[in-house]
Design an enzyme around this catalytic site. Sequence first.
Site, mmCIF file in Angstrom:
data_model
loop_
_atom_site.group_PDB
_atom_site.id
_atom_site.type_symbol
_atom_site.label_atom_id
_atom_site.label_comp_id
_atom_site.label_asym_id
_atom_site.label_seq_id
_atom_site.Cartn_x
_atom_site.Cartn_y
_atom_site.Cartn_z
ATOM 1 N N LYS A 235 16.520 4.787 -14.747
ATOM 2 C CA LYS A 235 16.214 6.117 -14.379
ATOM 3 C C LYS A 235 16.899 7.152 -14.964
ATOM 4 O O LYS A 235 18.341 7.103 -15.359
ATOM 5 C CB LYS A 235 16.311 6.415 -12.771
ATOM 6 C CG LYS A 235 14.894 5.680 -12.205
ATOM 7 C CD LYS A 235 14.675 5.682 -10.703
ATOM 8 C CE LYS A 235 13.619 4.966 -10.294
ATOM 9 N NZ LYS A 235 13.395 4.850 -8.969
ATOM 10 N N ARG B 35 15.859 -3.105 -6.995
ATOM 11 C CA ARG B 35 14.397 -3.215 -7.716
ATOM 12 C C ARG B 35 14.655 -2.846 -9.249
ATOM 13 O O ARG B 35 15.167 -1.656 -9.591
ATOM 14 C CB ARG B 35 13.508 -2.321 -7.135
ATOM 15 C CG ARG B 35 11.827 -2.169 -7.831
ATOM 16 C CD ARG B 35 11.106 -1.117 -7.239
ATOM 17 N NE ARG B 35 9.722 -1.011 -8.074
ATOM 18 C CZ ARG B 35 9.900 -0.329 -9.134
ATOM 19 N NH1 ARG B 35 10.799 0.201 -9.690
ATOM 20 N NH2 ARG B 35 8.770 -0.312 -9.788
#
Length: 263
Positions: free
Chosen positions: A208, A244
């Site tokens: 991210k 994740r």
Amino acid sequence: MTLVMGIVNVTPDSFSDGGRFLDPDVAIAHARSLRAQGADMLDVGGESTRPGAERVAPRVEQQRVLPVVEALASEGLIVSVDTMNATTARAAVAAGARIVNDVSGGMADPDMLAAVADTDADIALGHWRGPSVEMYARAEYDDVVAEVLAELQERVDAAEAAGIPRARIVVDPGIGFGKRGEQNWQVLRALPRLSGLGCRVLIGTSRKRFLAEALGGDADLGRRDLATAVTSVLADRAGAWAVRVHDVPTTRDALAVAHAWEA
Ligand code: PMM
């Protein structure tokens, strides 16, 4: 040890891997290789949630994910379905998915919680402040940690009220969802408080933008994967149930080294 959830994005437009696994056979092969690399479970998604992404019709989403869910579940793999649609959740669980991963925490589709309650699947409830097209406009907080905790508590209460026992509920603070740079770090620092909600905690930092920002700007995927693996170790330390990730081997290696240090 924290479990590793490998990401299988069957989408044309996810921000780091969009288009690579749109063909079901390619997605299935990718999932098998993530399993061989040590993923404990596989998260199959057919709708990108990257900032600015447009919604996908549930029919299209199901065409993408159901063949993949079915194939992997039939091989005995633990499959999670990344969806905000109740009809997709129901169909995926019927096809063998054991976890419904709803980044909207059951807010995007009013039928979601009842749909999952009707099954014996687990549900991961993400902290969410509206669809991808507008999520940064809603990233306004007086106290990001207190607000994320309170809003997740509301989602847990709603899930329990819909008939999903707490043992089947996972919470996820929704890193990058309606949160900018430093807000994500504040939430991660508060991970032990998140465990205080009494549910398993799932963390999704993989690749991210806030990680690239921590590395000084436009870090490539390799550097983001290394940064992700560091957050996996820290999430493990802070008691997360699962992380994740896209790059399973780097996170597995990082966890193994951290555990060797401790043993
Ligand atoms: N992030 C993305 C998608 N699904 N699910 C959970 N539970 N938590 C997350 O943080 C999360 C998610 C967006 O990342 P991707 O487009 O790389 O899959």
